[in-house]
Design a protein around this motif. Structure first.
Motif, PDB file in Angstrom:
ATOM      1  N   TYR A 445      36.915  38.928  34.339  1.00  0.00           N
ATOM      2  CA  TYR A 445      38.156  39.658  34.592  1.00  0.00           C
ATOM      3  C   TYR A 445      38.663  39.329  35.998  1.00  0.00           C
ATOM      4  N   GLU A 447      41.505  39.472  37.214  1.00  0.00           N
ATOM      5  CA  GLU A 447      42.547  40.367  37.704  1.00  0.00           C
ATOM      6  C   GLU A 447      41.949  41.557  38.467  1.00  0.00           C
ATOM      7  N   ARG A 448      40.625  41.739  38.415  1.00  0.00           N
ATOM      8  CA  ARG A 448      39.965  42.837  39.113  1.00  0.00           C
ATOM      9  C   ARG A 448      39.536  42.465  40.536  1.00  0.00           C
ATOM     10  N   LYS A 449      39.942  41.295  41.010  1.00  0.00           N
ATOM     11  CA  LYS A 449      39.435  40.835  42.306  1.00  0.00           C
ATOM     12  C   LYS A 449      39.870  41.722  43.458  1.00  0.00           C
ATOM     13  N   TYR A 480      38.558  33.224  45.101  1.00  0.00           N
ATOM     14  CA  TYR A 480      39.661  34.183  45.168  1.00  0.00           C
ATOM     15  C   TYR A 480      40.162  34.393  46.603  1.00  0.00           C
ATOM     16  N   ASN A 484      45.753  36.680  48.328  1.00  0.00           N
ATOM     17  CA  ASN A 484      45.356  38.078  48.107  1.00  0.00           C
ATOM     18  C   ASN A 484      44.135  38.489  48.928  1.00  0.00           C
ATOM     19  N   ASN A 577      47.338  32.889  41.229  1.00  0.00           N
ATOM     20  CA  ASN A 577      47.531  34.224  40.673  1.00  0.00           C
ATOM     21  C   ASN A 577      47.048  34.319  39.242  1.00  0.00           C
ATOM     22  N   ARG A 578      46.163  33.429  38.858  1.00  0.00           N
ATOM     23  CA  ARG A 578      45.674  33.390  37.484  1.00  0.00           C
ATOM     24  C   ARG A 578      44.987  34.708  37.136  1.00  0.00           C
ATOM     25  N   THR A 579      45.320  35.237  35.977  1.00  0.00           N
ATOM     26  CA  THR A 579      44.703  36.483  35.487  1.00  0.00           C
ATOM     27  C   THR A 579      44.155  36.301  34.086  1.00  0.00           C
TER      28      THR A 579
END
Length: 855
Positions: A445, A447-449, A480, A484, A577-579
């Motif tokens: 996952y 997107e949880r970074k 990551y 961000n 920005n890969r999710t």
């Protein structure tokens, strides 16, 4: 008891001399064989007339001989005297003398012949106990010179009135078989044992099953089973003890019922056995249920529900070893029966006084049975175990919490929050394992970074002594550490500056890769750092891997920066920005294949060890698979199904009366006429097939071919797709009878399982056409209830044959591929060559599935 000649004492007392007293020149006591003198005294006692006339004294002397023998003292010098002592009516003395003779007969084979007449005479005694003991001793001597004296008493024993003598005779056949297999076969003992299965005594029947299974295991895969035999044994289940029940259930697990009615009859007879208190019997019954319902997948959920209560009862029995075995089998079942055991999660909570091996297994199962409703309770319970003083319990608990996040995406946020809290706990085992689990969760996952990365900075210096955890932190930073996570480059800078102090090659390799990734995401900050790191790593002589990777990165950057970016980041990482959520990791696919293999060996040590039996059983002890005739029902073919729409594997007529040979009378529509009695171009009679009938076409001589309306010309895009390294012959054709014969003879080369993303939308025609374009031809295919089945074949230009069975389960979208490799002449081939061929075929079929967007 007072004896005229006292028994020898085992030790002698040797007082030490007084100071100043002259010491005698005797050797030390430990250089004197005191037992040698005692054995000589026993020899004299056995010859004494007074001892011979006093039965009780004689029994005590012989007890002393057996005691010495049990302690490992050599008493073979008493062989002659012990042979003479066999002439006694005392049953206890006879039993001890028989034990002595069996132990020392191999050391005194010539003297052992002296007792043959007495043993043969005892085999005809009036007392059945004497007859049985004498026969057991005679067969246990295991001397080639005794073969001529064994057969006649054995045959008499098989028809003896006493069950004890009969069951002893049955086991004597097995001893004879191990001593001289050819003699045992030529004496027709196998047929006699088959007839004795109808013996009224259950112990005799149990011994017959054991002996037949062992005698026929090497050549025929065990004893043959048929409907009358199975129904006869099942009708007598109430007479057998636990050991006998396990032998009968092992036979039932090999039997293939002819239809659903017989299937339900057998299951109803087996159902009461689940209420026994013996774990081996219950597991054997479960194995039978799972085997019998293989062709009826709709019944298997009901089977799992039925066996849940007996398994949980045995698990709570209090014996840790039994509980562990039950838990290992329960773990194998929960993967196949999702949701069945979920409501019993509290039964798997760890108790403080349980052995560690039981705790480990319970923790692993808790992670598997967690669902949306119970995930909160289970995660909270596992969090309690994570602070256990046992570091392995702590690590397994944290790993189990991570596995719950993999299974339940909705719980990923809660799990990640719990893991972030673990980073503040100052325990040696918690923080490193938590970091490893967080890495895997971010892989799944990404997107949880944002929830995890800010907590990484304080941990970098706290895991200096754990290279794997430190490498995981570095990987997350490089993966990551873009826009961000602005602190990413500055987390790596202290490590780069202290590169010389890093001792782990794993950390150095991770640092190189992370620095390269951050360089393409944050060039201004990383340019100077990367230069210093590459300079230090290329001059590193402690690890050749580190030196080579640094040199590779340096040369890539010098040659082409854009090419280096594509190599290091990869296409899926070009977008910072890969999710995208990863579906299945490669290691998880490997575990799925292993679990399928272990489930096929249910109720064996393979489940306990966690590895297939081929990895711990030497080839000489492996049982050859039995060549059984598969019925249409067990293959999933619907007999008499008029609404099949042409999709059944075999288009059988409604009249399913059994033929005398055990086959099913049916008709099959095909392109060629019936081949019964036909001849080939050379004029010889066509091959009619062996007894093992894979497609159930024995004695029918039917040619089954793929209908022409289902074969289309491959498109250009299909023909040009990824040319395979296999060179298959397009013109090769194989008849169904030949396929059946080879399938029964050849061993399995590989079994491959893969999860499909979607099912074939137009049946199997497109898949068959794509496989045909690559030289793999379809012999038969069809759709049966919840399963697609295909039987395929192909031939390499070098003559190697490939026989393939593909089963696609519609509910689980799982494809199972079984491959067998051989030559028309059935020549032997090296294992390495077969492994490469098998992998090439699997790769080719995987390419076809990918081209059809099924993977």
């Amino acid at each position: 008891m007072t004896m005229s000649a006292p028994l020898p004492q085992s030790r002698q007392s040797h007082p030490s001399p007084l100071p100043g007293q002259h010491q005698q020149q005797n050797p030390p006591a430990y250089f004197v064989d005191t037992k040698k003198g005692e054995v000589s005294e026993l020899k004299q006692l056995l010859k004494t007339l007074a001892v011979e006339k006093d039965p009780k004294r004689k029994r005590d002397v012989i007890k002393k001989v057996i005691a010495y023998m049990t302690l490992g003292i050599d008493v073979s010098r008493l062989f002659t005297e012990m042979v003479l002592a066999i002439e006694t009516p005392d049953l206890v003395v006879k039993k001890m003398v028989y034990l002595y003779l069996c132990n020392y007969a191999h050391a005194k084979p010539d003297l052992a012949l002296m007792c043959v007449n007495t043993l043969q005479r005892d085999c005809s005694a009036d007392d059945p106990m004497v007859r049985g003991l004498a026969l057991r001793a005679l067969c246990s001597l295991r001397l080639p010179s005794m073969l001529e004296y064994i057969s006649a008493p054995l045959r008499r024993a098989l028809t003896d009135q006493s069950p004890y003598v009969r069951k002893t005779g049955v086991m004597g056949i097995l001893k004879l078989f191990h001593l001289a297999p050819d003699v045992a076969r030529s004496a027709n003992f196998v047929d006699l044992l088959y007839n004795m299965i109808q013996d009224p005594d259950p112990h005799v029947v149990t011994n017959c099953l054991i002996v037949l299974g062992e005698m026929l295991a090497a050549e025929e895969g065990g004893m043959a089973v048929n409907q009358p035999l199975i129904l006869h044994l099942l009708g007598r289940l109430g007479e057998f003890n636990e050991w006998g029940l396990t032998q009968i259930l092992a036979l039932v697990a090999k039997y293939h019922p002819a239809d659903e009615e017989e299937l339900f009859t057998i299951m109803n007879l087996l159902d009461p056995v689940l209420r026994t208190s013996n774990s081996g019997v219950v597991l054997s019954t479960i194995k039978c249920f799972l085997h019998l319902t293989t062709a009826v997948p709709d019944l298997q959920p009901q089977v799992y529900l039925r066996v849940k209560a007996p398994l949980l009862t045995l698990m709570a029995g209090g014996n840790p070893e039994v509980e562990y075995c039950i838990l290992k089998h329960l773990e194998a079942m929960v993967h196949r029966a999702p949701g069945v055991f979920d409501d019993e999660y509290r039964q798997l909570y760890v108790r403080y006084n349980e052995p560690t091996f039981v705790k480990y297994e319970k923790i692993d199962i808790l992670a598997i049975i967690a669902n949306e409703e119970t995930v909160g309770d289970i995660v909270a319970e596992l969090a309690e175990y994570s602070t256990d003083v046992d570091q392995e319990v702590s690590r397994r608990s944290i790993r189990a919490i991570g596995n719950i996040a993999f299974r339940l995406p909705s719980a990923a946020g809660m799990v990640l929050e719990r893991l972030v809290g673990f980073l503040d706990v100052d325990m040696n085992s918690m923080r490193p394992e938590t970091i490893l689990v967080m890495r895997d969760i971010l892989r799944r996952y990404p997107e949880r970074k944002a929830e995890a990365l800010p907590r990484l900075q304080p941990c970098m210096r706290r895991v200096d002594n754990h290279p794997e955890a430190q490498a995981a932190l570095i990987w997350m930073t490089g993966e990551y550490g873009g826009k961000n996570f602005p602190e990413g480059p500055y987390l790596l800078e202290p490590l780069i500056d202290s590169y010389a102090t890093i001792s782990s090659a794993l950390v150095k390799l991770s640092l190189l890769t992370a620095a390269m990734k951050l360089f393409f995401k944050r060039p201004p900050e990383m340019q100077s750092m990367l230069g210093r790191l590459l300079a230090a790593a290329t001059n590193d002589l402690t690890s050749q891997d580190v030196h080579d990777r640094a040199l590779l990165y340096y040369r890539l950057l010098v040659a082409d920066v854009e090419a280096a970016k594509r190599v290091v980041l990869g296409e899926h990482e070009m977008d910072v920005n890969r999710t995208t959520i990863v579906g299945t990791f490669a290691e998880e696919r490997d575990m799925t294949s292993l679990r399928d293999k272990l489930f096929g060996e249910f109720n064996t040590l393979a489940v306990i060890y966690g590895k297939p039996s081929s990895q711990f059983v030497s080839p000489s002890y492996r049982i050859k698979p039995a060549e059984t005739s598969l019925t249409p029902f067990m293959m999933g073919v619907q007999i008499g199904d008029s609404g099949n729409n042409g999709n059944n594997l075999l288009d059988l007529h409604a009249d399913d009366s059994l033929l005398p040979g055990g086959g099913v009378e049916c008709g099959v529509e095909s392109e060629s006429p019936s081949r019964a009695g036909s001849t080939n171009p050379e004029g010889s009679t066509a091959y009619t097939g062996p007894s093992s009938d894979l497609l159930d076409m024995s004695d029918m001589g039917v040619s089954l071919a793929v209908p022409t309306d289902r074969i289309t010309t491959p498109s250009a895009s299909q023909q040009d797709f990824c040319t395979s390294t296999l060179a298959l012959i397009d013109s090769f054709r194989m008849e169904p009878e030949t396929f059946q014969h080879l399938w029964a003879e050849l061993p399995e080369s590989i079994s491959y399982n893969v999860d499909l993303t979607v099912l074939p939308t137009d049946g199997l025609s497109t898949l068959e056409t794509s496989l045909l374009s690559r030289g793999i031809k379809c012999l038969a295919s069809g759709e049966v209830t919840d399963v697609f089945k295909l039987f395929l074949y192909g031939q390499h230009e070098l003559g190697r044959l490939y026989l393939i069975q593909i089963v696609i389960h519609k509910l689980s979208k799982r494809l199972n591929l079984t491959l067998k490799i051989g030559r028309p002449e059935m020549e032997s081939e090296g294992d390495d060559g077969k492994d490469r061929s098998a992998n090439a075929v699997v790769e080719l079929i995987t390419q076809v599935l990918s081209s059809l967007h099924l993977l």
